[in-house]
Design a protein around this motif. Structure first.
Motif, PDB file in Angstrom:
ATOM      1  N   VAL A  80       0.815  -1.223   0.000  1.00  0.00           N
ATOM      2  CA  VAL A  80       0.000   0.000   0.000  1.00  0.00           C
ATOM      3  C   VAL A  80       0.847   1.272   0.000  1.00  0.00           C
ATOM      4  O   VAL A  80       0.312   2.375  -0.107  1.00  0.00           O
ATOM      5  N   VAL A  81       2.163   1.136   0.109  1.00  0.00           N
ATOM      6  CA  VAL A  81       3.045   2.301   0.184  1.00  0.00           C
ATOM      7  C   VAL A  81       3.451   2.760  -1.207  1.00  0.00           C
ATOM      8  O   VAL A  81       3.797   1.941  -2.070  1.00  0.00           O
ATOM      9  N   TYR A  82       3.432   4.069  -1.439  1.00  0.00           N
ATOM     10  CA  TYR A  82       3.839   4.617  -2.730  1.00  0.00           C
ATOM     11  C   TYR A  82       5.277   4.205  -3.040  1.00  0.00           C
ATOM     12  O   TYR A  82       6.162   4.321  -2.207  1.00  0.00           O
ATOM     13  N   GLY A  83       5.488   3.738  -4.252  1.00  0.00           N
ATOM     14  CA  GLY A  83       6.812   3.292  -4.678  1.00  0.00           C
ATOM     15  C   GLY A  83       6.965   1.785  -4.731  1.00  0.00           C
ATOM     16  O   GLY A  83       7.934   1.282  -5.303  1.00  0.00           O
ATOM     17  N   TRP A  84       6.028   1.082  -4.117  1.00  0.00           N
ATOM     18  CA  TRP A  84       6.096  -0.384  -4.100  1.00  0.00           C
ATOM     19  C   TRP A  84       6.100  -0.944  -5.520  1.00  0.00           C
ATOM     20  O   TRP A  84       5.396  -0.449  -6.380  1.00  0.00           O
ATOM     21  N   PRO A  85       6.906  -1.995  -5.797  1.00  0.00           N
ATOM     22  CA  PRO A  85       7.834  -2.678  -4.889  1.00  0.00           C
ATOM     23  C   PRO A  85       9.279  -2.204  -5.042  1.00  0.00           C
ATOM     24  O   PRO A  85      10.185  -2.759  -4.432  1.00  0.00           O
ATOM     25  N   ASP A  86       9.494  -1.174  -5.870  1.00  0.00           N
ATOM     26  CA  ASP A  86      10.860  -0.725  -6.124  1.00  0.00           C
ATOM     27  C   ASP A  86      11.431   0.125  -5.004  1.00  0.00           C
ATOM     28  O   ASP A  86      12.649   0.212  -4.853  1.00  0.00           O
ATOM     29  N   HIS A  87      10.552   0.771  -4.243  1.00  0.00           N
ATOM     30  CA  HIS A  87      11.014   1.671  -3.193  1.00  0.00           C
ATOM     31  C   HIS A  87      10.163   1.542  -1.949  1.00  0.00           C
ATOM     32  O   HIS A  87       8.968   1.247  -2.025  1.00  0.00           O
ATOM     33  N   ALA A  88      10.785   1.825  -0.801  1.00  0.00           N
ATOM     34  CA  ALA A  88      10.049   1.999   0.445  1.00  0.00           C
ATOM     35  C   ALA A  88       9.555   3.443   0.510  1.00  0.00           C
ATOM     36  O   ALA A  88       9.853   4.258  -0.371  1.00  0.00           O
ATOM     37  N   CYS A  89       8.797   3.752   1.528  1.00  0.00           N
ATOM     38  CA  CYS A  89       8.343   5.125   1.774  1.00  0.00           C
ATOM     39  C   CYS A  89       9.522   6.096   1.640  1.00  0.00           C
ATOM     40  O   CYS A  89      10.641   5.797   2.053  1.00  0.00           O
ATOM     41  N   ARG A  90       9.272   7.258   1.044  1.00  0.00           N
ATOM     42  CA  ARG A  90      10.360   8.214   0.815  1.00  0.00           C
ATOM     43  C   ARG A  90      11.005   8.668   2.122  1.00  0.00           C
ATOM     44  O   ARG A  90      12.226   8.766   2.230  1.00  0.00           O
ATOM     45  N   ALA A  96      16.815   5.525   6.344  1.00  0.00           N
ATOM     46  CA  ALA A  96      17.751   4.435   6.052  1.00  0.00           C
ATOM     47  C   ALA A  96      19.063   4.961   5.475  1.00  0.00           C
ATOM     48  O   ALA A  96      20.141   4.452   5.789  1.00  0.00           O
ATOM     49  N   ASP A  97      18.974   5.997   4.651  1.00  0.00           N
ATOM     50  CA  ASP A  97      20.178   6.575   4.055  1.00  0.00           C
ATOM     51  C   ASP A  97      21.095   7.211   5.093  1.00  0.00           C
ATOM     52  O   ASP A  97      22.292   7.399   4.837  1.00  0.00           O
ATOM     53  N   HIS A  98      20.553   7.574   6.253  1.00  0.00           N
ATOM     54  CA  HIS A  98      21.337   8.275   7.268  1.00  0.00           C
ATOM     55  C   HIS A  98      21.940   7.354   8.319  1.00  0.00           C
ATOM     56  O   HIS A  98      22.708   7.819   9.174  1.00  0.00           O
ATOM     57  N   ARG A 129      19.095  -2.559  -4.137  1.00  0.00           N
ATOM     58  CA  ARG A 129      18.936  -1.405  -5.031  1.00  0.00           C
ATOM     59  C   ARG A 129      19.471  -0.130  -4.394  1.00  0.00           C
ATOM     60  O   ARG A 129      20.126   0.685  -5.042  1.00  0.00           O
ATOM     61  N   MET A 130      19.193   0.043  -3.080  1.00  0.00           N
ATOM     62  CA  MET A 130      19.529   1.291  -2.395  1.00  0.00           C
ATOM     63  C   MET A 130      20.869   1.241  -1.660  1.00  0.00           C
ATOM     64  O   MET A 130      21.307   2.241  -1.104  1.00  0.00           O
ATOM     65  N   VAL A 149       3.498   1.839  16.029  1.00  0.00           N
ATOM     66  CA  VAL A 149       4.059   2.110  14.708  1.00  0.00           C
ATOM     67  C   VAL A 149       3.239   1.443  13.598  1.00  0.00           C
ATOM     68  O   VAL A 149       3.769   1.101  12.540  1.00  0.00           O
ATOM     69  N   ASP A 150       1.941   1.271  13.837  1.00  0.00           N
ATOM     70  CA  ASP A 150       1.112   0.648  12.800  1.00  0.00           C
ATOM     71  C   ASP A 150       0.640   1.659  11.765  1.00  0.00           C
ATOM     72  O   ASP A 150       0.380   1.307  10.618  1.00  0.00           O
ATOM     73  N   GLU A 151       0.529   2.925  12.161  1.00  0.00           N
ATOM     74  CA  GLU A 151       0.062   3.943  11.222  1.00  0.00           C
ATOM     75  C   GLU A 151       1.104   5.027  10.948  1.00  0.00           C
ATOM     76  O   GLU A 151       0.861   5.921  10.136  1.00  0.00           O
ATOM     77  N   TRP A 152       2.216   4.963  11.627  1.00  0.00           N
ATOM     78  CA  TRP A 152       3.256   5.970  11.461  1.00  0.00           C
ATOM     79  C   TRP A 152       4.587   5.343  11.826  1.00  0.00           C
ATOM     80  O   TRP A 152       4.649   4.384  12.579  1.00  0.00           O
ATOM     81  N   HIS A 153       5.654   5.881  11.251  1.00  0.00           N
ATOM     82  CA  HIS A 153       6.981   5.333  11.549  1.00  0.00           C
ATOM     83  C   HIS A 153       7.357   5.622  12.999  1.00  0.00           C
ATOM     84  O   HIS A 153       6.768   6.483  13.655  1.00  0.00           O
ATOM     85  N   GLY A 154       8.344   4.938  13.509  1.00  0.00           N
ATOM     86  CA  GLY A 154       8.795   5.175  14.874  1.00  0.00           C
ATOM     87  C   GLY A 154       9.936   4.236  15.234  1.00  0.00           C
ATOM     88  O   GLY A 154      10.170   3.224  14.564  1.00  0.00           O
TER      89      GLY A 154
END
Length: 241
Positions: A80-90, A96-98, A129-130, A149-154
């Motif tokens: 359900v996340v935008y970018g699936w399956p090539d990317h996780a949430c922006r 993750a990059d940090h 990929r990342m 953390v079911d509806e928001w990151h944490g």
């Protein structure tokens, strides 16, 4: 755009020193907040949780990888996340990059993992990929709902005493944007940086600052970190900051 004034080197240095005083106050306030986290009560985790990892099904206790502390970041990566399956949430991808090199956290007996609803094949694909290398597990039950953390990151911090697991702290929303470095993660844990200058409860593990630092490829991580970091002689360096 209205820009600040252009000044002489002397005026610029005076302005910088004025701000430096405020920055020192912020550093000390951050240290004091971390000291309060180390005195937070612990919440026993009585429920059994299961995750899927590269090697199959594992428990919450298994995520510690034999270390004393565990930090779990809930990253949104699922159909359900935008970018699936090539990317996780922006936003989660920026987190993750940090993330710094995990060898330094491991040297303080602390394990960092990511957890998502995505199956393992998709997780491994997006990691490749990342260029991400952190352990990343699949949530299979109510872990996300039970830990906020079911509806928001944490980011949840845990500690173990033998086979018993306790929740010690939780950071979400804009608090997550400050995480990523070894120091920021250790400061949210029950044991902190485990250095002698810290204001920690009596008998908490502490070693001289700087003494434990090492190149990330030179830590001896063949075995899990000890339950408690051994006490060493007092260092001669002053408190950092």
């Amino acid at each position: 755009m209205k820009t600040p004034p252009v000044v002489s080197p002397q005026e610029w240095e005076a302005a910088r020193r004025r701000l430096l005083g405020e920055e020192k106050e912020l550093t000390r306030a951050r240290d004091a907040l971390a000291a309060k986290r180390r005195r937070m009560p612990w919440l026993a985790v009585e429920k059994e949780y299961a995750f899927e990892g590269p090697e199959g099904r594992v428990s919450l206790l298994d995520l510690f990888q034999g270390r004393r502390q565990l930090i779990v970041y809930r990253a949104f990566f699922e159909p359900v996340v935008y970018g699936w399956p090539d990317h996780a949430c922006r936003g989660c991808s920026m987190v993750a990059d940090h993330v710094g090199h995990l060898a330094h956290l491991n040297a303080r007996g602390t394990t960092l993992v990511f957890a998502s609803r995505a199956p393992q094949p998709e997780i491994e694909q997006v990691k490749a990929r990342m260029g991400w290398t952190m352990p990343w597990y699949t949530i299979t039950d109510d872990f996300d709902a039970d830990f906020g953390v079911d509806e928001w990151h944490g980011t949840n911090a845990f500690i173990r005493d033998g086979d018993r697991v306790f929740r010690t702290y939780f950071i979400n929303a804009r608090g997550d944007e400050a995480l990523g470095s070894t120091w920021s993660y250790l400061d949210m844990t029950a044991l902190g940086r485990q250095e002698e200058w810290e204001d920690s409860p009596k008998d908490y593990p502490q070693t001289p600052p700087y003494a434990w630092w090492n190149w990330h490829d030179a830590y001896d991580d063949a075995e899990p970190a000890p339950e408690w970091v051994a006490q060493t002689r007092r260092g001669t360096r002053a408190q950092p900051g």
